[in-house]
Design a protein around this motif. Sequence first.
Motif, PDB file in Angstrom:
ATOM      1  N   LEU A 111       0.846  -1.177   0.000  1.00 16.91           N
ATOM      2  CA  LEU A 111       0.000   0.000   0.000  1.00 16.91           C
ATOM      3  C   LEU A 111       0.888   1.236   0.000  1.00 16.91           C
ATOM      4  N   PRO A 112       0.383   2.355  -0.471  1.00 18.00           N
ATOM      5  CA  PRO A 112       1.180   3.578  -0.414  1.00 18.00           C
ATOM      6  C   PRO A 112       1.537   3.914   1.029  1.00 18.00           C
ATOM      7  N   GLY A 113       2.663   4.563   1.205  1.00 18.75           N
ATOM      8  CA  GLY A 113       3.091   4.945   2.550  1.00 18.75           C
ATOM      9  C   GLY A 113       3.962   3.929   3.235  1.00 18.75           C
ATOM     10  N   GLY A 114       4.309   2.816   2.560  1.00 21.00           N
ATOM     11  CA  GLY A 114       5.266   1.873   3.127  1.00 21.00           C
ATOM     12  C   GLY A 114       4.675   0.664   3.810  1.00 21.00           C
ATOM     13  N   TYR A 115       3.422   0.315   3.545  1.00 18.57           N
ATOM     14  CA  TYR A 115       2.813  -0.892   4.110  1.00 18.57           C
ATOM     15  C   TYR A 115       3.017  -2.042   3.127  1.00 18.57           C
ATOM     16  N   VAL A 116       3.791  -3.050   3.543  1.00 23.79           N
ATOM     17  CA  VAL A 116       4.129  -4.178   2.674  1.00 23.79           C
ATOM     18  C   VAL A 116       3.650  -5.470   3.334  1.00 23.79           C
ATOM     19  N   TYR A 117       3.030  -6.341   2.527  1.00 20.95           N
ATOM     20  CA  TYR A 117       2.435  -7.568   3.042  1.00 20.95           C
ATOM     21  C   TYR A 117       2.914  -8.779   2.244  1.00 20.95           C
ATOM     22  N   VAL A 118       3.172  -9.864   2.958  1.00 27.08           N
ATOM     23  CA  VAL A 118       3.361 -11.173   2.331  1.00 27.08           C
ATOM     24  C   VAL A 118       2.475 -12.155   3.089  1.00 27.08           C
ATOM     25  N   THR A 119       1.947 -13.145   2.411  1.00 26.67           N
ATOM     26  CA  THR A 119       1.126 -14.154   3.068  1.00 26.67           C
ATOM     27  C   THR A 119       1.993 -15.331   3.500  1.00 26.67           C
ATOM     28  N   ARG A 120       1.488 -16.069   4.484  1.00 25.84           N
ATOM     29  CA  ARG A 120       2.221 -17.281   4.869  1.00 25.84           C
ATOM     30  C   ARG A 120       2.167 -18.307   3.740  1.00 25.84           C
ATOM     31  N   GLY A 121       1.146 -18.213   2.883  1.00 27.61           N
ATOM     32  CA  GLY A 121       1.097 -19.101   1.721  1.00 27.61           C
ATOM     33  C   GLY A 121       2.271 -18.866   0.796  1.00 27.61           C
ATOM     34  N   LEU A 122       2.646 -17.610   0.604  1.00 30.00           N
ATOM     35  CA  LEU A 122       3.809 -17.304  -0.219  1.00 30.00           C
ATOM     36  C   LEU A 122       5.090 -17.744   0.475  1.00 30.00           C
ATOM     37  N   MET A 123       5.177 -17.518   1.784  1.00 33.05           N
ATOM     38  CA  MET A 123       6.379 -17.927   2.513  1.00 33.05           C
ATOM     39  C   MET A 123       6.580 -19.439   2.449  1.00 33.05           C
ATOM     40  N   ASP A 268      29.877 -12.629  -3.129  1.00 30.47           N
ATOM     41  CA  ASP A 268      29.340 -13.710  -2.299  1.00 30.47           C
ATOM     42  C   ASP A 268      27.927 -13.362  -1.852  1.00 30.47           C
ATOM     43  N   TRP A 269      26.979 -13.513  -2.777  1.00 26.28           N
ATOM     44  CA  TRP A 269      25.598 -13.201  -2.443  1.00 26.28           C
ATOM     45  C   TRP A 269      25.066 -14.196  -1.419  1.00 26.28           C
ATOM     46  N   GLU A 270      24.130 -13.749  -0.604  1.00 25.23           N
ATOM     47  CA  GLU A 270      23.503 -14.614   0.385  1.00 25.23           C
ATOM     48  C   GLU A 270      22.206 -15.212  -0.159  1.00 25.23           C
ATOM     49  N   THR A 271      21.994 -16.483   0.127  1.00 21.60           N
ATOM     50  CA  THR A 271      20.687 -17.091  -0.107  1.00 21.60           C
ATOM     51  C   THR A 271      20.098 -17.600   1.207  1.00 21.60           C
ATOM     52  N   ASP A 272      20.939 -18.211   2.035  1.00 18.33           N
ATOM     53  CA  ASP A 272      20.561 -18.665   3.375  1.00 18.33           C
ATOM     54  C   ASP A 272      19.317 -19.532   3.378  1.00 18.33           C
ATOM     55  N   GLY A 273      19.419 -20.653   2.682  1.00 17.05           N
ATOM     56  CA  GLY A 273      18.288 -21.564   2.647  1.00 17.05           C
ATOM     57  C   GLY A 273      18.044 -22.246   3.974  1.00 17.05           C
ATOM     58  N   ALA A 274      19.111 -22.669   4.663  1.00 15.87           N
ATOM     59  CA  ALA A 274      18.937 -23.390   5.928  1.00 15.87           C
ATOM     60  C   ALA A 274      18.292 -22.504   6.986  1.00 15.87           C
ATOM     61  N   ALA A 275      18.725 -21.243   7.085  1.00 13.26           N
ATOM     62  CA  ALA A 275      18.147 -20.328   8.082  1.00 13.26           C
ATOM     63  C   ALA A 275      16.671 -20.087   7.782  1.00 13.26           C
ATOM     64  N   TYR A 276      16.355 -19.949   6.515  1.00 16.18           N
ATOM     65  CA  TYR A 276      14.957 -19.709   6.141  1.00 16.18           C
ATOM     66  C   TYR A 276      14.089 -20.904   6.490  1.00 16.18           C
ATOM     67  N   LEU A 277      14.549 -22.094   6.140  1.00 13.23           N
ATOM     68  CA  LEU A 277      13.749 -23.291   6.401  1.00 13.23           C
ATOM     69  C   LEU A 277      13.578 -23.527   7.898  1.00 13.23           C
ATOM     70  N   ARG A 278      14.610 -23.224   8.691  1.00  7.49           N
ATOM     71  CA  ARG A 278      14.468 -23.366  10.140  1.00  7.49           C
ATOM     72  C   ARG A 278      13.396 -22.413  10.676  1.00  7.49           C
ATOM     73  N   THR A 279      13.317 -21.227  10.076  1.00  7.35           N
ATOM     74  CA  THR A 279      12.351 -20.226  10.530  1.00  7.35           C
ATOM     75  C   THR A 279      10.920 -20.654  10.258  1.00  7.35           C
ATOM     76  N   ILE A 280      10.662 -21.225   9.095  1.00  7.44           N
ATOM     77  CA  ILE A 280       9.280 -21.575   8.746  1.00  7.44           C
ATOM     78  C   ILE A 280       8.911 -22.995   9.169  1.00  7.44           C
ATOM     79  N   ASP A 281       9.832 -23.736   9.760  1.00  6.00           N
ATOM     80  CA  ASP A 281       9.528 -25.076  10.253  1.00  6.00           C
ATOM     81  C   ASP A 281       8.419 -24.973  11.302  1.00  6.00           C
ATOM     82  N   GLY A 282       7.310 -25.666  11.075  1.00  4.16           N
ATOM     83  CA  GLY A 282       6.177 -25.619  11.992  1.00  4.16           C
ATOM     84  C   GLY A 282       5.123 -24.591  11.633  1.00  4.16           C
ATOM     85  N   MET A 283       5.344 -23.815  10.578  1.00  3.29           N
ATOM     86  CA  MET A 283       4.366 -22.799  10.180  1.00  3.29           C
ATOM     87  C   MET A 283       3.091 -23.458   9.662  1.00  3.29           C
ATOM     88  N   LEU A 284       1.939 -22.831   9.934  1.00  2.00           N
ATOM     89  CA  LEU A 284       0.674 -23.327   9.415  1.00  2.00           C
ATOM     90  C   LEU A 284       0.718 -23.417   7.894  1.00  2.00           C
TER      91      LEU A 284
END
Length: 495
Positions: A111-123, A268-284
């Motif tokens: 949304l204008p003004g800096g409101y950014v949204y992502v869904t857990r479905g996308l995550m 040396d760009w970052e992707t950090d797949g392991a950190a990401y997967l640990r974060t969403i482990d258990g997500m609905l």
Amino acid sequence: MKRNRPVPPRRPRLPVAAWLAGALLALSACTTNPATGERQFTALMSPEQEKSVGAEQHKQVMDEFGGPYDNPAIQAYVDKIGQRLAANTERPDVRYTFTVLDSDIVNAFALPGGYVYVTRGLMALANNEAQLAGVIGHEIGHVTARHSAERYSRGTLAQVGAVLATVLGGAEVGQLAQQGAAGVLAGWSRGQELEADSLGIRYMAGSGFAPTEMSSFLATMGRHAQLQALLAGKPGAADQFSYLQTHPPTGERVEQAAAAAKQRAPQDWETDGAAYLRTIDGMLYGDSPKNGYVRGQVFAHPSLGFRFEVPEGFRLLNGQSNVTAIAPDGKTLMVFDGAPGQGARNPAEFIAGVWAPNAPLSGTQTLTIDGLPAATAITPVNTRSGQVNARLVAIRWDADSYYRFLFVTPTLSPAADRAFQDTATSFRRLTSADRAGLRPYRLRVVQVRAGETVEDLARRMPFRDYPEERFRVLNDIAPGTPLRPGQLVKLVVAD
């Protein structure tokens, strides 16, 4: 009809002409956007107005998408990535709010003004930090490019242009200008979407995230849309099932995003797949418990305490306020929801006096469904595609509320009507054992063991249809690609 004799338009007097000149001068003002470096017309929505509009619409977004996902750790994680990206933008005046929405739809927007949204479905669909950063960076790009202000200002300009053209005697020009306004206000343009991609890649690179992951995730979302079309029995209609449907074609965006990423200096760009997967482990995953569950052909709501079943082949879609079931032909559907009784003394009175007071009802019958009073009736419904037939079924849940089924079909054949009535009469209250057996789905991250195959792991997920395809799309594993021992993958499991 009597026609009036046309009167030639008079030349505007000086005050009107001066006003028109002033309006045109104000509307022609452009500024240079610091993010894009392009001249841009945003005169009719200031940055302060953008903040106000965003704050006002934020509550509506929360209501529409189920509110924020109730997991402080995941919310903080996404905010950290978002603020890292925002720190590398050209607009330090914007204060960003990043929110993970409790929705299984694969979506992201700003949304204008800096409101950014992502869904857990996308995550759930992303597989590393850089892919999520690419989505967030793209949405930040819409904000820094001030696309909302540009769209609003150009739409208003087109509307004012229509008025000016009419005042000056060009009615046809005015109509064309109004059509132009509608086009401008319809959504992000192709150029704006590609511009947001470009800015997102810039912010990813400036923040240390691998920019090549933007194109990778765009491709993944394209494959997810293809899978959804396959699950709906509409292979080849992926655009109907993608959040990219109002955007430029996925293939074009993938190519342009990949080309833009290659222009960035390698490091040396970052992707950090392991950190990401640990974060969403258990997500609905999938339906939220507060909205009930779709389980095959059954919809069950443990907190409200009921269930019903639709015919084989129908596709159940769970929404915030109703449940829809669509037949394989796409023309026959069912909508289920709840409504207040508004003083109706019985289900037949509710149908005739509250639900469909002006409809020509026929075949009204009283019923008993799972011991609850109910009623049904038939009525024709006029649509843009012609007249269709509808069967209405109302079930009295308590003194003040009803549950209702609306069944719609082009032709109410005996077979179709029997399927409708079978669905309605399948409605029943849940037992304690039923409630205990209903559990949400969650993501679980596991490590592949030696000798395990895609087929082995896909069988552990609670899906009867296309389990291997679901597993591969969820983990971005191309068809035919084997698993590696030690590889981290996502599974969907019943909690």
